[in-house]
Design a protein around this motif. Structure first.
Motif, mmCIF file in Angstrom:
data_model
loop_
_atom_site.group_PDB
_atom_site.id
_atom_site.type_symbol
_atom_site.label_atom_id
_atom_site.label_comp_id
_atom_site.label_asym_id
_atom_site.label_seq_id
_atom_site.Cartn_x
_atom_site.Cartn_y
_atom_site.Cartn_z
ATOM 1 N N TRP A 32 -6.755 -1.041 -1.105
ATOM 2 C CA TRP A 32 -5.450 -1.114 -1.749
ATOM 3 C C TRP A 32 -5.403 -2.366 -2.615
ATOM 4 O O TRP A 32 -5.936 -3.418 -2.236
ATOM 5 N N PRO A 36 -3.236 -0.233 -9.017
ATOM 6 C CA PRO A 36 -3.825 0.997 -8.464
ATOM 7 C C PRO A 36 -5.123 1.412 -9.135
ATOM 8 O O PRO A 36 -6.044 1.912 -8.468
ATOM 9 N N HIS A 51 -6.153 3.289 -2.732
ATOM 10 C CA HIS A 51 -4.799 3.679 -2.362
ATOM 11 C C HIS A 51 -3.767 2.982 -3.238
ATOM 12 O O HIS A 51 -3.833 1.775 -3.455
ATOM 13 N N ASP A 53 -0.583 3.583 -2.204
ATOM 14 C CA ASP A 53 0.431 3.455 -1.154
ATOM 15 C C ASP A 53 -0.146 2.621 -0.014
ATOM 16 O O ASP A 53 -1.007 3.086 0.744
ATOM 17 N N ASP A 55 1.257 1.559 2.785
ATOM 18 C CA ASP A 55 1.598 2.049 4.125
ATOM 19 C C ASP A 55 0.674 3.185 4.557
ATOM 20 O O ASP A 55 0.332 3.299 5.742
ATOM 21 N N ARG A 56 0.251 4.004 3.611
ATOM 22 C CA ARG A 56 -0.663 5.089 3.960
ATOM 23 C C ARG A 56 -1.999 4.538 4.433
ATOM 24 O O ARG A 56 -2.555 5.002 5.434
#
Length: 299
Positions: A32, A36, A51, A53, A55-56
Motif C-alpha cells: 500500500w 496507488p 492496494h 485501500d 484497510d483491505r
C-alpha cells in the motif's frame, strides 16, 4: 506470517520489498502507498497486489513493514495495530513524544510484537559487539560521529529529496542510529545538552544513568570528503571501536524481520521494540528543546 508493505519510496523499493519477497518466515502479501499507481508498480515487480485501500490490506495480513516518513508513520502504525497487525517500524517512530506514545499504547493494547529497524542494531558484526560491550561495563565515556552528506552540494543520495529530512535534519535522521548503540551499552540518558553546528549539524552531550557520558556529532550536510561514521568507547576495558559496517541494509532487515518473528512466537518483547523507539524519541525531543533554549534538559 502474511506481511504487507506500507510505502513505495526509495527505502521501500531498494530494501523492504526485496527482503519481504525472499524472507522465508513471511509471505509477502501486498503493498500500500499514498500513490496507488506506485503501489501497483512496486507490487507488480514482486508478484503481489498493490492496494489502494489500506484497510483491505490490513485485513489480509498478520504484520506490516513500514517504510514511510515519520510524519505519517505513527498514524498508520496505530491503524495497523488496531487491525491486529504486528509492526516492523522505521526510525524514528514519530517526530513527537505524544505520537510515539500512541504507537506504544496501540501495540500494548493489542498484545502485539514490534521491532524498530535501527540498521546498526541488526548488523552482523555489530550485534555481538554491542552485547559484549554492554556485558563488559565500566565505561567512562563514549563518542559517536554520524556525519552524512545527503544534502552536500555534490551528493547523489536517493534521499536528498526527503522533505522531512530537510525540515528536521540530522538530529532526527541519524541521531536515532547513534542512540540505538550508545543506550544499551552506557545506560539510559539522564540529561542532554545540544549545540548547533554548521548547517544542520548538531552536537549532543549526554549524561547516562550508568555514570558515563557521551558526545554525538550528527550531520546530513558534511562535505563528501569529510563524512563518515564511527563510535568509540573508553573505560576500564580500554578503548574499543564499533566495527565498520561491511554489509548493506538488506541483510540487517532480514535480521530485524527474524527478530519480529521471534517476538511473535515467544511473546517476549525485543530490545528494539516500540517502547525503546519511544525512549529514543523522548531523548531527541529533549535535545531539540535544548537547542532552542540553550539549556541542559533533564530526562
Amino acid at each position: 506470517m502474511r506481511i504487507g508493505l506500507l510505502g513505495t519510496g526509495p527505502w521501500a523499493e531498494r530494501v523492504h520489498a526485496p527482503v519481504l519477497a525472499e524472507h522465508p518466515a513471511y509471505e509477502f502479501a501486498g503493498v500500500w502507498g499514498r500513490r496507488p499507481e506506485a503501489a501497483a508498480a512496486l507490487g507488480a515487480a514482486h508478484g503481489v497486489p498493490g492496494h489502494a485501500d489500506l484497510d483491505r490490506l490490513l485485513a489480509e495480513v498478520d504484520a506490516v513493514s513500514i517504510a514511510l516518513p515519520p510524519t505519517v508513520q505513527a498514524d498508520l502504525a496505530v491503524r495497523a495495530a488496531e487491525a491486529g497487525c504486528h509492526l516492523l517500524l522505521d526510525k524514528p517512530v514519530a517526530l513527537t513524544v505524544p505520537d510515539a506514545r500512541r504507537v506504544v499504547r496501540a501495540t500494548g493494547a493489542g498484545g502485539l510484537a514490534s521491532v524498530v529497524f535501527f540498521t546498526v542494531r541488526f548488523g552482523g558484526e555489530q550485534i555481538p559487539w554491542i552485547e559484549k560491550q554492554a556485558a563488559v561495563g565500566g565505561w567512562f565515556t563514549g563518542r559517536s560521529d554520524w556525519l552524512g552528506s545527503v544534502f552536500a552540494p555534490d551528493s547523489t543520495s536517493p534521499y536528498a529529496a526527503s522533505a522531512w529530512r530537510r525540515e528536521k535534519g540530522a538530529l532526527w535522521d541519524v541521531g536515532p542510529h547513534a542512540l540505538s548503540v550508545l543506550l544499551p551499552v552506557l545506560g539510559d540518558a539522564a540529561q542532554v545538552t545540544a549545540v548547533a553546528g554548521p548547517l544542520d549539524t548538531v552536537h549532543l552531550v549526554l549524561r547516562h544513568t550508568g555514570g558515563a557520558s557521551s558526545t554525538l556529532a550528527l550531520s546530513l550536510t558534511a562535505p563528501l570528503a569529510g563524512g563518515g561514521t564511527g563510535l568509540e568507547l573508553r573505560g576500564e576495558a580500554g578503548v574499543v571501536h564499533l566495527p565498520e559496517r561491511g554489509e548493506g541494509p538488506v541483510a540487517a532487515l532480514h535480521r530485524a524481520l527474524d527478530a519480529l518473528a521471534d517476538s511473535v512466537r515467544t511473546g517476549v518483547p525485543h530490545a528494539c521494540d516500540a517502547v525503546f523507539g519511544l525512549r529514543v524519541v523522548e531523548i531527541l525531543a529533549a535535545a531539540e528543546h535544548s537547542l532552542t533554549t540553550g539549556t541542559a534538559v533533564t530526562l
